[in-house]
Structure formats: C-alpha cells, structure tokens
Scaffold this motif. Structure first.
Motif, mmCIF file in Angstrom:
data_model
loop_
_atom_site.group_PDB
_atom_site.id
_atom_site.type_symbol
_atom_site.label_atom_id
_atom_site.label_comp_id
_atom_site.label_asym_id
_atom_site.label_seq_id
_atom_site.Cartn_x
_atom_site.Cartn_y
_atom_site.Cartn_z
ATOM 1 N N VAL A 164 0.830 -1.203 0.000
ATOM 2 C CA VAL A 164 0.000 0.000 0.000
ATOM 3 C C VAL A 164 0.868 1.260 0.000
ATOM 4 O O VAL A 164 0.664 2.173 -0.807
ATOM 5 N N VAL A 165 1.854 1.314 0.883
ATOM 6 C CA VAL A 165 2.719 2.494 0.974
ATOM 7 C C VAL A 165 3.479 2.708 -0.330
ATOM 8 O O VAL A 165 3.521 3.821 -0.871
ATOM 9 N N ASN A 166 4.077 1.651 -0.863
ATOM 10 C CA ASN A 166 4.833 1.799 -2.100
ATOM 11 C C ASN A 166 3.925 2.016 -3.300
ATOM 12 O O ASN A 166 4.307 2.681 -4.260
ATOM 13 N N GLY A 167 2.715 1.487 -3.243
ATOM 14 C CA GLY A 167 1.731 1.780 -4.285
ATOM 15 C C GLY A 167 1.392 3.258 -4.308
ATOM 16 O O GLY A 167 1.189 3.851 -5.382
ATOM 17 N N PHE A 168 1.345 3.885 -3.132
ATOM 18 C CA PHE A 168 1.128 5.333 -3.039
ATOM 19 C C PHE A 168 2.244 6.081 -3.768
ATOM 20 O O PHE A 168 1.984 6.998 -4.551
ATOM 21 N N PHE A 169 3.497 5.674 -3.533
ATOM 22 C CA PHE A 169 4.617 6.330 -4.208
ATOM 23 C C PHE A 169 4.563 6.114 -5.721
ATOM 24 O O PHE A 169 4.791 7.040 -6.497
ATOM 25 N N LEU A 170 4.270 4.894 -6.135
ATOM 26 C CA LEU A 170 4.184 4.604 -7.566
ATOM 27 C C LEU A 170 3.074 5.413 -8.230
ATOM 28 O O LEU A 170 3.243 5.909 -9.350
ATOM 29 N N THR A 171 1.950 5.559 -7.536
ATOM 30 C CA THR A 171 0.857 6.373 -8.075
ATOM 31 C C THR A 171 1.313 7.815 -8.245
ATOM 32 O O THR A 171 1.007 8.456 -9.256
ATOM 33 N N GLY A 172 2.063 8.317 -7.278
ATOM 34 C CA GLY A 172 2.603 9.665 -7.394
ATOM 35 C C GLY A 172 3.515 9.814 -8.595
ATOM 36 O O GLY A 172 3.475 10.825 -9.310
ATOM 37 N N TYR A 173 4.347 8.804 -8.843
ATOM 38 C CA TYR A 173 5.231 8.848 -10.011
ATOM 39 C C TYR A 173 4.430 8.787 -11.317
ATOM 40 O O TYR A 173 4.721 9.512 -12.259
ATOM 41 N N VAL A 174 3.423 7.929 -11.357
ATOM 42 C CA VAL A 174 2.619 7.780 -12.572
ATOM 43 C C VAL A 174 1.920 9.091 -12.923
ATOM 44 O O VAL A 174 1.871 9.495 -14.079
ATOM 45 N N TYR A 175 1.392 9.771 -11.902
ATOM 46 C CA TYR A 175 0.666 11.016 -12.144
ATOM 47 C C TYR A 175 1.555 12.253 -12.021
ATOM 48 O O TYR A 175 1.050 13.372 -11.988
ATOM 49 N N SER A 176 2.865 12.062 -11.942
ATOM 50 C CA SER A 176 3.834 13.163 -11.861
ATOM 51 C C SER A 176 3.512 14.140 -10.743
ATOM 52 O O SER A 176 3.568 15.350 -10.919
ATOM 53 N N ALA A 177 3.149 13.603 -9.593
ATOM 54 C CA ALA A 177 2.855 14.459 -8.445
ATOM 55 C C ALA A 177 4.108 15.212 -8.036
ATOM 56 O O ALA A 177 5.206 14.660 -8.026
ATOM 57 N N GLN A 178 3.941 16.465 -7.722
ATOM 58 C CA GLN A 178 5.063 17.295 -7.302
ATOM 59 C C GLN A 178 5.299 17.100 -5.806
ATOM 60 O O GLN A 178 4.403 17.317 -5.001
ATOM 61 N N VAL A 179 6.498 16.696 -5.471
ATOM 62 C CA VAL A 179 6.873 16.475 -4.082
ATOM 63 C C VAL A 179 7.945 17.501 -3.736
ATOM 64 O O VAL A 179 8.867 17.721 -4.517
ATOM 65 N N PRO A 180 7.811 18.161 -2.580
ATOM 66 C CA PRO A 180 8.838 19.136 -2.203
ATOM 67 C C PRO A 180 10.241 18.511 -2.232
ATOM 68 O O PRO A 180 10.443 17.411 -1.735
ATOM 69 N N GLN A 181 11.182 19.222 -2.818
ATOM 70 C CA GLN A 181 12.547 18.712 -2.984
ATOM 71 C C GLN A 181 13.198 18.378 -1.638
ATOM 72 O O GLN A 181 13.989 17.460 -1.552
ATOM 73 N N GLU A 182 12.854 19.096 -0.599
ATOM 74 C CA GLU A 182 13.412 18.812 0.727
ATOM 75 C C GLU A 182 13.002 17.420 1.201
ATOM 76 O O GLU A 182 13.772 16.732 1.849
#
Length: 195
Positions: A164-182
């Motif tokens: 579930v946790v890593n699926g959240f990250f993969l979903t963010g990558y698929v949808y190009s979610a912007q994550v703060p660089q910090e």
C-alpha cells in the motif's frame, strides 16, 4: 518436491521481478552510467545498497518458497535476516541522526561525489521509506510459511502495508505528483523502481 500453491507461485514471480532491476542499477554504478540508476531521468535514483538488499531479499524469498531441504531453508533465513539487519541499521541512522559508515560500503571511491551530484543529503543512504519497507518485508518474509497463526498474520499485514505504501509512491510517479525537494533530499521518497 512439494507443489506450490497459487499464492506461492504469485509470490515467486514477484520475488523474481526486482532481480533484473537491481542488477541493472548495480551495472549503472559499476559503469558510472547514472541513467541505469534511475527508472526515468527526472525521478529519484536507487542506491547500490538498496539494489543489493533487494537482491538478497528476493533470493531469500525464492529459496524460502522453494525450500526442499534444511540447507535451503537456512540460507533463505540468513539472506532475509541480513537484509533486515542492514535496513534496520539504515533506519537507526535516520532515527539517531547518526552515520554507521555503511552507506558507502559498496562504492566508496565514487559514491560520495556521485550522490552529491544527484542531490543526496546522505551520500549512499537509501530513503527512510525504503529502509522501513525493506525491514518490513524482511520480517514478513521470515514469518512466511510459519505454522503459527500470529506470525502468519504479521507476515501478511506487513506485506500488504508495504504494498500500500509503495503503491502510493508509484501512483505519485505515474501522475507526476510534485513532491517538495526537501522531502526527497532528506528521507521521504522511495525511487520508483525500489517501490
């Protein structure tokens, strides 16, 4: 030889998936081709330590699922325990804000400069979320196939939680979610091919 159940066959397939990815990442570090350390050039890189731990965890799970004798079972347990130990040490480095000098063991001569170029605040150290995920999967793998109901529940809970946790990250990558660089620099984001 024993016959694998349908779920065990699925687990076996899933255990083989990280192997070519981790080998490509290690080849990228050995040949100094940063493109092989990332899934895409605009994503987070996988560290050599996480590649090695994915290999040891994968081989440990494969041996565990195909354990036909005591030797395979012992080797499986050792590989999985080693993976869990190293990921727990990395986790402790984050929690204690310490450096146990394990981050640059594999490529000490080139890693510091390369990781600094890649923007890492802890050269060679994989993400906190990766450390948690690999430690959780190690515990889950050690409890795999246990005759005790509680250990089986722990194994399944940790495995599903990690998915579930890593699926959240993969979903963010698929949808190009912007994550703060910090967040990326400090701890939060697992590389897509690590997730």
């Amino acid at each position: 030889t024993r016959v694998l159940t349908k779920l065990e066959r699925i687990g076996l397939i899933c255990a083989w998936v990280p192997i070519p990815i981790a080998l490509a990442v290690l080849l990228g570090y050995l040949t100094q081709l940063p493109a092989l350390t990332r899934l895409f050039m605009n994503t987070t890189f996988m560290t050599p330590n996480s590649a090695v731990l994915l290999l040891t965890l994968s081989f440990g799970i494969i041996l565990r699922l195909q354990a036909t004798n005591r030797a395979r079972s012992v080797i499986s347990s050792l590989l999985i325990a080693f993976t869990g130990l190293i990921s727990t040490l990395v986790l402790l480095q984050y929690l204690l804000n310490a450096d146990f000098a394990i981050d640059l063991l594999l490529f000490p001569s080139m890693s510091r400069e390369l990781f600094e170029q890649l923007g890492s605040i802890h050269p060679g150290r994989f993400a906190l979320t990766t450390a948690i995920s690999i430690a959780a999967m190690s515990i889950a793998a050690l409890a795999l196939g246990s005759p005790h109901r509680r250990q089986e529940i722990v194994s399944h809970t940790l495995a599903v939680g990690t998915i579930v946790v890593n699926g959240f990250f993969l979903t963010g990558y698929v949808y190009s979610a912007q994550v703060p660089q910090e967040w990326v620099r400090h701890f939060a984001i697992a590389a897509p091919h690590t997730a």
